[in-house]
Enzyme design. Structure first.
Site, PDB file in Angstrom:
ATOM      1  N   CYS A 180      -7.444  -6.761 -14.764  1.00  0.00           N
ATOM      2  CA  CYS A 180      -6.065  -6.364 -14.453  1.00  0.00           C
ATOM      3  C   CYS A 180      -5.039  -7.316 -15.057  1.00  0.00           C
ATOM      4  O   CYS A 180      -3.850  -7.010 -15.075  1.00  0.00           O
ATOM      5  CB  CYS A 180      -5.863  -6.272 -12.945  1.00  0.00           C
ATOM      6  N   HIS A 231       1.723  -6.756 -10.661  1.00  0.00           N
ATOM      7  CA  HIS A 231       0.623  -5.817 -10.880  1.00  0.00           C
ATOM      8  C   HIS A 231       0.569  -4.869  -9.682  1.00  0.00           C
ATOM      9  O   HIS A 231       0.735  -5.287  -8.536  1.00  0.00           O
ATOM     10  CB  HIS A 231      -0.686  -6.592 -11.017  1.00  0.00           C
ATOM     11  N   ASN A 266      -3.154   2.299  -9.413  1.00  0.00           N
ATOM     12  CA  ASN A 266      -3.413   1.093 -10.212  1.00  0.00           C
ATOM     13  C   ASN A 266      -3.908   1.520 -11.599  1.00  0.00           C
ATOM     14  O   ASN A 266      -5.033   1.984 -11.744  1.00  0.00           O
ATOM     15  CB  ASN A 266      -4.459   0.235  -9.485  1.00  0.00           C
TER      16      ASN A 266
HETATM   17  O1  UT7 Z   1      -6.362  -4.524  -9.338  1.00  0.00           O
HETATM   18  C1  UT7 Z   1      -7.484  -5.289  -9.154  1.00  0.00           C
HETATM   19  C2  UT7 Z   1      -7.456  -6.061  -7.921  1.00  0.00           C
HETATM   20  N1  UT7 Z   1      -7.742  -5.218  -6.791  1.00  0.00           N
HETATM   21  C3  UT7 Z   1      -7.047  -5.309  -5.698  1.00  0.00           C
HETATM   22  O2  UT7 Z   1      -6.122  -6.090  -5.640  1.00  0.00           O
HETATM   23  C4  UT7 Z   1      -7.479  -4.498  -4.524  1.00  0.00           C
HETATM   24  C5  UT7 Z   1      -7.503  -5.346  -3.293  1.00  0.00           C
HETATM   25  N2  UT7 Z   1      -7.950  -4.649  -2.103  1.00  0.00           N
HETATM   26  C6  UT7 Z   1      -7.247  -3.678  -1.501  1.00  0.00           C
HETATM   27  O3  UT7 Z   1      -6.233  -3.254  -2.008  1.00  0.00           O
HETATM   28  C7  UT7 Z   1      -7.705  -3.190  -0.151  1.00  0.00           C
HETATM   29  O4  UT7 Z   1      -8.714  -4.038   0.325  1.00  0.00           O
HETATM   30  C8  UT7 Z   1      -8.238  -1.733  -0.162  1.00  0.00           C
HETATM   31  C9  UT7 Z   1      -7.074  -0.789  -0.322  1.00  0.00           C
HETATM   32  C10 UT7 Z   1      -9.258  -1.552  -1.271  1.00  0.00           C
HETATM   33  C11 UT7 Z   1      -8.893  -1.444   1.189  1.00  0.00           C
HETATM   34  O5  UT7 Z   1      -7.988  -1.682   2.244  1.00  0.00           O
HETATM   35  P1  UT7 Z   1      -8.425  -2.555   3.517  1.00  0.00           P
HETATM   36  O6  UT7 Z   1      -7.306  -2.534   4.457  1.00  0.00           O
HETATM   37  O7  UT7 Z   1      -8.878  -3.892   3.005  1.00  0.00           O
HETATM   38  O8  UT7 Z   1      -9.595  -1.718   4.080  1.00  0.00           O
HETATM   39  P2  UT7 Z   1     -11.130  -2.112   4.269  1.00  0.00           P
HETATM   40  O9  UT7 Z   1     -11.823  -2.141   2.971  1.00  0.00           O
HETATM   41  O10 UT7 Z   1     -11.240  -3.309   5.139  1.00  0.00           O
HETATM   42  O11 UT7 Z   1     -11.603  -0.880   5.089  1.00  0.00           O
HETATM   43  C12 UT7 Z   1     -11.091  -0.600   6.402  1.00  0.00           C
HETATM   44  C13 UT7 Z   1     -11.710   0.683   6.879  1.00  0.00           C
HETATM   45  C14 UT7 Z   1     -13.236   0.701   6.703  1.00  0.00           C
HETATM   46  O12 UT7 Z   1     -13.795   1.418   7.770  1.00  0.00           O
HETATM   47  P3  UT7 Z   1     -14.461   0.629   9.007  1.00  0.00           P
HETATM   48  O13 UT7 Z   1     -15.524  -0.223   8.417  1.00  0.00           O
HETATM   49  O14 UT7 Z   1     -13.345  -0.162   9.610  1.00  0.00           O
HETATM   50  O15 UT7 Z   1     -14.948   1.736   9.859  1.00  0.00           O
HETATM   51  C15 UT7 Z   1     -13.396   1.492   5.431  1.00  0.00           C
HETATM   52  O16 UT7 Z   1     -14.657   2.124   5.364  1.00  0.00           O
HETATM   53  O17 UT7 Z   1     -11.208   1.781   6.112  1.00  0.00           O
HETATM   54  C16 UT7 Z   1     -12.293   2.500   5.546  1.00  0.00           C
HETATM   55  N3  UT7 Z   1     -11.887   3.070   4.268  1.00  0.00           N
HETATM   56  C17 UT7 Z   1     -11.264   4.253   4.143  1.00  0.00           C
HETATM   57  N4  UT7 Z   1     -10.900   5.159   5.068  1.00  0.00           N
HETATM   58  C18 UT7 Z   1     -10.262   6.254   4.597  1.00  0.00           C
HETATM   59  C19 UT7 Z   1     -12.036   2.530   3.040  1.00  0.00           C
HETATM   60  N5  UT7 Z   1     -11.526   3.348   2.112  1.00  0.00           N
HETATM   61  C20 UT7 Z   1     -11.050   4.428   2.766  1.00  0.00           C
HETATM   62  C21 UT7 Z   1     -10.411   5.612   2.373  1.00  0.00           C
HETATM   63  N6  UT7 Z   1     -10.032   6.490   3.314  1.00  0.00           N
HETATM   64  N7  UT7 Z   1     -10.156   5.887   1.076  1.00  0.00           N
END
Ligand code: UT7
Length: 331
Positions: free
Chosen positions: A115, A256, A286
């Site tokens: 990125c 970004h 993104n």
């Molecule tokens: O550009 C390159 C660099 N990348 C980044 O900067 C990305 C950095 N990370 C993020 O932006 C975030 O971590 C995400 C958007 C990818 C995820 O958000 P989060 O608040 O960190 O969610 P999480 O991964 O901790 O997941 C929370 C919950 C999980 O369920 P449980 O385990 O709490 O039951 C996930 O399974 O949300 C669930 N989940 C979803 N639910 C609905 C994960 N993806 C989805 C989804 N829809 N698409």
């Protein structure tokens, strides 16, 4: 070779494909919903390119950039394409673009730093201008993320989009305007948290790598998030400190576009209101190498960038690669 000169961005252009996919699109085949995606990421919709590769996104962005500057493709001396989704592993997408553009006098190469590819490419282009090696360099950030997205993985499928942006670098006519400072960093401890496992020399494609979906993005989102916030903040703070910038004299933060929460945490740390932050993640998701130049081109197009404006660019991505830049808008 001529004497040392500061480099400046003297034109911008961007291109996003016409096909729009809103969050509801994913609801039919993934356990996800519009509300989760909006609240956790800030994304509302994104574009996917149906046919073609990264060079087909790069081409219209580059053409618009040159047209706006009033120069022809034959005038371009060097092209750097920042991308993680090259048309092919080789030849370079930059050479494919050179051919499509008709930039017959340009040498060219790709630069891949996840990125941060565009920011790193901007730095390389700036050095070519400053050294006097070239009178212009076209820096393009182009990614067709849909080519490496696993549409069966809700953790990553909803995050990305396709798009490209281009900037032209030339010697600045005024030393106090242009690309003023860069702060570029790498923390390799993060490599395992965001990557595309197969397709490179370590794990060449086999029936097994394909069956195991190893040619797609794999991300431990939470871990990357926890590193991205301090990484972007560190880059922003270093740029501010080294250049004596305050929230008052910064016109725009150009971050970004990976997650709106990461963007606002960065703005918060800088003491900047969101009115001073370029945000278009809601429209495009993104686009990896495309995020920064698409922002610059869109804001310029709207008349929201003026000569003399102070901009802080910050990025964070796989690697981890991250960094920032201080730009004083030159035209
Ligand atoms: O550009 C390159 C660099 N990348 C980044 O900067 C990305 C950095 N990370 C993020 O932006 C975030 O971590 C995400 C958007 C990818 C995820 O958000 P989060 O608040 O960190 O969610 P999480 O991964 O901790 O997941 C929370 C919950 C999980 O369920 P449980 O385990 O709490 O039951 C996930 O399974 O949300 C669930 N989940 C979803 N639910 C609905 C994960 N993806 C989805 C989804 N829809 N698409």
């Amino acid at each position: 070779m001529t004497s040392l000169k500061r480099a400046a961005i003297t034109s911008v252009g961007h291109y996003v494909p016409p096909d729009v996919y809103d969050n509801h699109y994913f609801e039919s085949f993934l356990e996800t919903n519009d509300q989760w995606i909006r609240e956790r990421t800030g994304i509302v919709e994104r574009r996917f390119l149906k046919e073609g590769g990264a060079s087909d996104l790069a081409l219209p962005a580059a053409q618009l950039c040159l047209e706006r500057r009033g120069i022809t493709a034959a005038d371009v001396e060097c092209i750097v394409v920042a991308t993680v989704t090259p048309d092919m592993i080789f030849p370079p997408t930059a050479s494919i673009l050179q051919g499509k553009l008709g930039a017959v006098n340009a040498w060219c190469f790709d630069l891949e730093a996840a990125c941060s590819s565009f920011l790193y490419a901007l730095n390389v282009g700036a050095r070519m201008i400053e050294s006097g090696a070239h009178r212009n360099v076209l820096v393009v950030g182009a990614d067709k993320m849909s080519a490496i997205m696993n549409f069966e993985d809700r953790n990553t499928a909803v995050l990305f989009g396709d798009g490209a942006g281009a900037v032209l670098l030339e010697p600045s006519e005024d030393e106090s305007l242009g690309l003023m400072d860069f702060y570029l960093k790498v923390d390799p401890s993060g490599g395992k948290n965001l990557y595309q496992p197969a397709g490179g020399s370590l794990l060449p494609p086999t029936a097994e790598t394909v069956a195991n979906k190893m040619h797609y993005i794999v991300q431990d989102g939470k871990t990357v998030f926890k590193a991205a916030v301090p990484g972007m903040q560190e880059a922003a703070e270093m740029i501010m400190e080294r250049n004596h910038l305050t929230a008052d004299n910064i016109r725009w933060l150009v971050p970004h576009q990976a997650n709106l929460r990461i963007i606002s945490a960065t703005a918060d740390r800088m003491g900047l209101p969101m009115e001073k932050v370029m945000v278009n993640i809601d429209k495009y998701g993104n686009t990896t190498s495309g995020t920064l130049p698409i922002c610059l081109s869109e804001w310029w197009e709207r008349g929201d960038l003026a000569k003399g404006d102070s901009l802080v660019l910050v990025t964070f991505g796989a690697g981890y690669t991250y960094g920032g830049a201080y730009v004083r808008w030159a035209y």
